[in-house]
Design an enzyme around this catalytic site. Structure first.
Site, mmCIF file in Angstrom:
data_model
loop_
_atom_site.group_PDB
_atom_site.id
_atom_site.type_symbol
_atom_site.label_atom_id
_atom_site.label_comp_id
_atom_site.label_asym_id
_atom_site.label_seq_id
_atom_site.Cartn_x
_atom_site.Cartn_y
_atom_site.Cartn_z
ATOM 1 N N LYS A 178 8.520 -4.913 -9.051
ATOM 2 C CA LYS A 178 7.103 -5.146 -9.342
ATOM 3 C C LYS A 178 6.369 -4.830 -8.045
ATOM 4 O O LYS A 178 6.290 -5.651 -7.136
ATOM 5 C CB LYS A 178 6.889 -6.606 -9.762
ATOM 6 C CG LYS A 178 5.722 -6.822 -10.708
ATOM 7 C CD LYS A 178 4.377 -6.410 -10.146
ATOM 8 C CE LYS A 178 3.793 -7.441 -9.214
ATOM 9 N NZ LYS A 178 2.552 -6.969 -8.565
ATOM 10 N N GLU A 254 10.690 -12.455 2.865
ATOM 11 C CA GLU A 254 10.061 -12.022 4.117
ATOM 12 C C GLU A 254 8.574 -12.332 3.967
ATOM 13 O O GLU A 254 7.879 -11.707 3.165
ATOM 14 C CB GLU A 254 10.333 -10.537 4.353
ATOM 15 C CG GLU A 254 11.806 -10.304 4.670
ATOM 16 C CD GLU A 254 12.275 -8.866 4.595
ATOM 17 O OE1 GLU A 254 11.448 -7.983 4.332
ATOM 18 O OE2 GLU A 254 13.470 -8.639 4.793
ATOM 19 N N CYS A 288 3.069 -7.251 9.053
ATOM 20 C CA CYS A 288 3.528 -8.643 9.140
ATOM 21 C C CYS A 288 3.973 -8.987 10.556
ATOM 22 O O CYS A 288 3.862 -10.124 10.985
ATOM 23 C CB CYS A 288 4.671 -8.870 8.164
ATOM 24 S SG CYS A 288 6.014 -7.706 8.440
ATOM 25 N N GLU A 390 -2.957 -16.922 9.366
ATOM 26 C CA GLU A 390 -2.739 -15.475 9.325
ATOM 27 C C GLU A 390 -3.991 -14.797 8.762
ATOM 28 O O GLU A 390 -4.452 -15.141 7.674
ATOM 29 C CB GLU A 390 -1.539 -15.139 8.433
ATOM 30 C CG GLU A 390 -1.246 -13.650 8.396
ATOM 31 C CD GLU A 390 -0.107 -13.272 7.452
ATOM 32 O OE1 GLU A 390 -0.117 -13.705 6.288
ATOM 33 O OE2 GLU A 390 0.797 -12.537 7.884
HETATM 34 P P1 NAD Z 1 1.087 -11.340 -1.854
HETATM 35 O O1 NAD Z 1 2.017 -12.482 -1.685
HETATM 36 O O2 NAD Z 1 -0.302 -11.604 -2.289
HETATM 37 O O3 NAD Z 1 1.660 -10.298 -2.912
HETATM 38 C C1 NAD Z 1 2.933 -9.709 -2.753
HETATM 39 C C2 NAD Z 1 3.482 -9.375 -4.119
HETATM 40 O O4 NAD Z 1 3.710 -10.579 -4.841
HETATM 41 C C3 NAD Z 1 2.550 -8.522 -4.990
HETATM 42 O O5 NAD Z 1 3.339 -7.583 -5.684
HETATM 43 C C4 NAD Z 1 1.944 -9.554 -5.928
HETATM 44 O O6 NAD Z 1 1.528 -9.017 -7.156
HETATM 45 C C5 NAD Z 1 3.120 -10.499 -6.130
HETATM 46 N N1 NAD Z 1 2.755 -11.854 -6.536
HETATM 47 C C6 NAD Z 1 1.630 -12.547 -6.231
HETATM 48 N N2 NAD Z 1 1.689 -13.782 -6.794
HETATM 49 C C7 NAD Z 1 2.869 -13.859 -7.460
HETATM 50 C C8 NAD Z 1 3.514 -14.880 -8.221
HETATM 51 N N3 NAD Z 1 2.950 -16.059 -8.421
HETATM 52 N N4 NAD Z 1 4.732 -14.610 -8.742
HETATM 53 C C9 NAD Z 1 5.330 -13.424 -8.543
HETATM 54 N N5 NAD Z 1 4.768 -12.416 -7.825
HETATM 55 C C10 NAD Z 1 3.557 -12.637 -7.285
HETATM 56 O O7 NAD Z 1 1.130 -10.542 -0.471
HETATM 57 P P2 NAD Z 1 0.289 -9.241 -0.080
HETATM 58 O O8 NAD Z 1 -1.144 -9.653 0.082
HETATM 59 O O9 NAD Z 1 0.633 -8.132 -0.996
HETATM 60 O O10 NAD Z 1 0.915 -8.878 1.342
HETATM 61 C C11 NAD Z 1 0.474 -9.437 2.553
HETATM 62 C C12 NAD Z 1 1.372 -10.574 2.978
HETATM 63 O O11 NAD Z 1 2.714 -10.114 3.058
HETATM 64 C C13 NAD Z 1 1.059 -11.122 4.345
HETATM 65 O O12 NAD Z 1 1.164 -12.523 4.320
HETATM 66 C C14 NAD Z 1 2.163 -10.548 5.231
HETATM 67 O O13 NAD Z 1 2.451 -11.278 6.390
HETATM 68 C C15 NAD Z 1 3.306 -10.542 4.283
HETATM 69 N N6 NAD Z 1 4.319 -9.586 4.704
HETATM 70 C C16 NAD Z 1 5.481 -10.055 5.260
HETATM 71 C C17 NAD Z 1 6.454 -9.165 5.702
HETATM 72 C C18 NAD Z 1 7.731 -9.643 6.333
HETATM 73 O O14 NAD Z 1 8.627 -8.830 6.498
HETATM 74 N N7 NAD Z 1 7.858 -10.905 6.694
HETATM 75 C C19 NAD Z 1 6.231 -7.788 5.563
HETATM 76 C C20 NAD Z 1 5.033 -7.357 5.001
HETATM 77 C C21 NAD Z 1 4.090 -8.262 4.566
#
Ligand code: NAD
Length: 486
Positions: A178, A254, A288, A390
């Site tokens: 997804k 992550e 991130c 963040e």
């Molecule tokens: P997000 O958590 O909003 O979304 C990530 C994914 O999760 C999307 O595909 C979204 O549709 C899905 N999602 C959202 N709610 C969900 C739920 N309740 N159940 C299942 N899936 C769900 O994150 P984002 O805004 O896309 O990305 C930014 C975030 O990602 C930042 O916090 C960043 O630090 C983190 N990030 C972490 C790493 C790492 O390696 N630690 C790498 C990249 C990004």
């Protein structure tokens, strides 16, 4: 204009509901395409296809053959490099120079690296003494976990998705992906590559949609999913973990970060400025591992702030195809709103704005896009939202310190623990401070440099588990213990 369909059982399909949503460019909000919005029916079909593929040719395929196919996927991405590049740039607005050096090459490498890693997979084996003197051979074997749910974010769409799909497939699992609703394009294109190189139908499936009460949540809730690997926000990780608790399914997370940089007076200042510029502003701060808290030893504080300000003010914002551009827009208007809300909070909290803090003037249609200015603040205390939360934008707060112990305490005073960068020319200090940092990844005099075979992941609220090299193989397989009486 594109149309982004689901990829289920080797075929591109529309949503049963007929629902679609818009995909717009963050550069100028122009319409890129329509994305099919998946629901329970698509998740069900994708999980069944993935389960079916495990029972078919893929499930009994020799590791060497799987490895060969995954090398072909990497080659397939490279063969269509420009299409992947155009698709990633259209979704994210990031500079072509950045995506062509990092996103697409790493997206391909994630298949070839794990195609090789899985060939060296080993487990332990012991000869056991038994009372009758004949002994027993006790060893472990690794088997795939089964159907893996992969949920990925928008900041490095192809790179972070393949970082999970590569090892999952190398280990013999099947996947339902997804991708982020913001960035559907490269994951869809990967479906075409999978078919071109002969990955059996059902091994790689994609369902588009949103998170909560949509395809993301339905995937995590589906009882046919054996394990979930997720990159995204910490709060989303908590929601996914609650779903994964039903059926006691394994997770690898992550998550978010609030990463510090520790700049000691004995550093090579030119290198520290150059590295901090990259770690704060690369990908418009949407990394991130990026730095949002900078701690500078007092004797060089004023000089560091002045030089970082001068360098930040030289950054050029603009459209992806302009080679002189350093920064693109943020991913969306929603994210722009979030980042700007922190720019406002900083003012309310009494920050000194060193540079930026607003929305830049962009020409023509670009004025509609999700742009923000590169921003530097000083003057806030540890309890400020700017220092604790963040933001995920092109900004940092710089604070002076006087002693090593003090900066270690300040840097660790966060619920997150993803990454940190230490800048010092003192070897003993480098080792001493690195060992005290509560973070999964610690850089000394560098940033973003990592061998893909080493462990990657976060401490505290920045994640669960480690991926990379053998650590990925550990998550994507299950160990079985076999004991044979001789
Ligand atoms: P997000 O958590 O909003 O979304 C990530 C994914 O999760 C999307 O595909 C979204 O549709 C899905 N999602 C959202 N709610 C969900 C739920 N309740 N159940 C299942 N899936 C769900 O994150 P984002 O805004 O896309 O990305 C930014 C975030 O990602 C930042 O916090 C960043 O630090 C983190 N990030 C972490 C790493 C790492 O390696 N630690 C790498 C990249 C990004």
């Amino acid at each position: 204009m594109g149309e982004f369909k689901h990829f289920i059982n080797g075929a591109f399909v529309s949503s049963a509901s007929g629902k679609t949503f818009e995909n717009r460019s963050p550069v100028d909000l122009s319409l890129i395409g329509m994305v099919h919005e998946g629901g329970e029916a698509e998740i069900d079909a994708a999980v069944s296809a993935a389960r079916g593929a495990l029972d078919g040719e893929w499930g009994s395929m020799a590791t060497a053959k799987r490895s060969e196919l995954l090398h072909a996927v990497a080659a397939g991405i490279n063969r269509r490099f420009d299409e992947f590049l155009d698709a990633e740039i259209a979704d994210t607005g990031k500079p072509r120079s950045l995506a062509s050096h990092i996103d697409i090459p790493r997206g391909a490498a994630n298949f070839s690296v794990f195609a090789d890693a899985v060939k060296g997979e080993a487990t332990e084996s012991f000869h056991l003494d038994t009372p009758d003197g004949t002994g027993a051979l006790n060893y472990a074997i690794r088997v795939p976990k089964g159907v893996i749910g992969v949920i990925s974010p928008w900041n490095l769409p192809l790179l972070l998705m393949t970082w999970k799909v590569g090892p999952a497939l190398a280990c013999g699992n099947t996947v339902v992906v997804k991708p982020s609703e913001e960035t559907p394009a490269t994951t869809t294109l990967l479906g075409e590559v999978m078919n071109e190189v002969g990955i059996p139908a059902g091994v790689f499936n994609v369902v588009h949609g949103f998170g909560s009460n949509s395809a993301g949540e339905f995937l995590t809730r589906h009882p046919g999913v054996d394990a979930i690997t997720f990159t995204g926000e910490t709060r989303t990780g908590e929601a996914i973990m609650r779903e994964a608790a039903v059926g006691v399914r394994d997770v690898s997370f992550e998550l978010g970060g609030k990463n510090p940089a520790l700049i000691f007076a004995d550093c090579d200042l030119d290198k520290a400025i150059e590295g901090t510029m990259r770690s704060v502003f690369a990908n418009c701060g949407q990394v991130c591992l990026g730095t949002e808290r900078v701690y500078v030893e007092r004797p060089i504080f004023d000089e560091f702030v002045a030089r970082l300000k001068a360098a930040a003010e030289k950054l050029k914002l603009g459209a992806p195809d302009d080679d002189s551009v350093n920064l693109g827009p943020l991913i969306s208007k929603e994210h722009q709103e979030k980042v700007l809300s922190y720019y406002e909070k900083a003012k309310i909290e009494g920050a000194i704005v060193i540079t930026g803090g607003g929305v830049p003037d962009m020409p023509g249609e670009q004025a509609n896009g999700a742009w923000v200015e590169p921003t530097i603040w000083t003057g806030l205390g540890e309890n400020s939202a700017i220092v604790r939360e963040e933001i995920f934008g092109p900004c940092c707060h710089i604070q002076p310190f006087d002693a090593e112990d003090e900066v270690v305490r300040l840097a660790n005073e966060t619920p997150y623990g993803l990454a940190c960068a230490i800048w010092t020319e003192n070897l003993s200090r480098a080792h001493r401070v690195a060992s005290k940092m509560e973070a999964g990844i610690i850089w000394v005099n560098s940033w973003f440099l990592r061998d893909l075979r080493t462990p990657f992941g976060g401490s505290k609220q920045s994640g669960i588990g480690r991926e990379g090299g053998v650590h990925s193989l550990e998550f994507y397989t299950e160990l079985r213990n076999v004991c044979i009486k001789l």
